[in-house]
Design an enzyme around this catalytic site. Sequence first.
Site, short mmCIF file in Angstrom:
data_model
loop_
_atom_site.label_atom_id
_atom_site.label_comp_id
_atom_site.label_asym_id
_atom_site.label_seq_id
_atom_site.Cartn_x
_atom_site.Cartn_y
_atom_site.Cartn_z
N GLY B 122 -27.67 18.27 27.68
CA GLY B 122 -28.84 18.63 28.35
C GLY B 122 -29.86 17.71 28.03
N GLU B 239 -23.54 6.47 21.61
CA GLU B 239 -22.74 6.69 22.98
C GLU B 239 -22.85 4.51 23.30
OE1 GLU B 239 -25.29 8.55 25.35
OE2 GLU B 239 -24.63 7.78 27.43
#
Lengths: 297, 377
Positions: B122, B239
């Site tokens: 989120g 990431e």
Amino acid sequence: MRFQLTMEQRALRTAVRGVIGRGPSAGRWGPAAQFPAPLEGGDARPRLDRALWRALGELGFFSLRLSEADGGAGLGLPEAALAFEEAGRALVRGPLVATHLAAGEVPGAATGEVVVAAADGRLVEWLAEADVVRRGAEGAVPLRSVDPLTPLHRVPAPAPADPVAGLLTAAEQLGTATRVCELAVQHARTREQFGQPIGAFQAVKHLCAQMLVRAEVARAAVYAAAVTADRTDIAAARLLADEAAVRGARDCLQVHGGMGFTWESEVHLHLKRAWVRAQRGGGVTESEELLAADLVA
Amino acid sequence: MDLSYTPEEEEFRARLREWLGKVLPTLPPKPSPDDWPARRTYDLGWQRMLYDAGYADVHWDASPTVRLIFLEETEKAGAPYVGANFVGLLHAGPTIAAEGTPEQRERWLPPMLRGEEVWCQGFSEPDAGSDLAALRTRARRDGDDYVVSGSKIWTSHAEVADWCELLVRTGPAAPKHRGISWLAMPMSLPGITVRPLRTLAGSAEFAEVFLDEVRVPVANRVGDENDGWRVTMVTLSFERGTAFVGEVVACRRVLGELAAEARRRDCWDDPVLRRRLGRLNAEFRGLWRLIQWNVSEAEGGSGVPGVGGSVFKLRYSHARQELYDVAADVLGEDALDLDRPWVPDRLSSLAYTIAAGTSQIQQNIVAERILGLPKGR
């Protein structure tokens, strides 16, 4: 897996950079004095820097892949690629690839006493200035070279492509790609318009970022091809390095604006040299066809 | 410069290959992409098999080269991708491992490794995309809880997740980067509404998550209050690391299949198309070498690939789109048939220059952090 430069390879790069940087023409890409513009008349033909050539010979630039018994350093293609990258970066003049490939075969080539030219693709670089002319130069006719620092002759029949020559060419293109990125960034940091460095504008920033991206992809491909010496790897390295050098030089010119379009700016020399190298070994078409054939092999 | 692997690394590869050859035929059939509960069960089941065989923590504890070998071999063997375990294994897990308390690590990490719990992310909000630090989801302290209200978007696996790594604003008066906290939110709490979002590819790949007075325990905060931006950067540096290894392997396989298809369809005689395929071969070979270069760099340094990942992502996302555009040229009018191979992939490839930092943001990162150009707009 340690796909990075070793300490020795870093030292070699520094040594080559040092010798080139001490040459008489180092850092002086200036206007008429050294490279007269065609419109100014006179003998516009470039000369070889024989002193630098001998200094490179002493350093082992031409002989580094020969065995120690033959007077070389017993090094491999990765080291040769690093040396050629430095030469490309500094716009060193002369038939570097042909002379390097002649070391051990043509007396004097290894030490830098003899300058060797040879046909590559449909062209011969530095034919009239060389001491020895090897294969494929029969019937050569001079042309008015677009690169003021590389005299060219055209030959009727294309010389067969040599993979090692292709790899060393890719390494020189990598040097150009790196150098033009540095030049563009230097200019973008210092040139001010609208009250700020033009490098603060995203339109300019993104041109520079793409120059670096192309150079870094080319670097990985060139170094890997130097390790494997595989024909397909070399063809891929050629394509990526040609693109990084030619497009990089174009973008560098764009970042320099009007100054980039002048004769006295260094930028056009990088672009023109990159164009000359991109023609070697049959050029882009040959590499693309070889890589296409690899997909269905 | 050395492209060879050590005997230990080669042994790891051989053992992994042998294991994959044994277990992959025993896997149940792949679930339909629209069946989320089945996808969850399938992905967790695969993670459990990895755990039992000792491969579960390869993303965390293995050397970068071993991780590269793992991703290369699993892709080549056609093993399942991390799927629903993605956020846990590659985002939330590494963050908790780096920034969590011993109790937090003990609570959250083992279930991730064993394939028992699914995490979602989120971070982005409708008004905070590229400018992530402008996020507005509010967390007000009330006793031992934060009371959280706001909305999140692009949340993959939200429908089936047990936990959400959530960025919230705890310091509304502070500068935007200094008023953010990182919370682990159970997805079962009252006040959470998940609305699936359909992508242009037609699939429900991610969701919007609405939060209305959700009470998250303060004990679920990782890192200090208002230090969540720094905590998040740890996650984002993962990431942009080796996440694309398997995909580059897959792209090179697709490229070979594409050339074979071009030959079947007689368009191989078209030199323009043939040379575009040749150029793509150079492209993906170069990208593979760049991965090996970045992995070796990580091996010698901190173990966390840095902004070099931005260089890679910029080139790779573009190359992947070009690959499927060439596929469309090979397919001709079949490129309009969703039941043809590569047509859905062409659609999903359009996300690559947007997700995980748009190409424009990545170019800013390269220009400012690598080239040292001044910040500005």
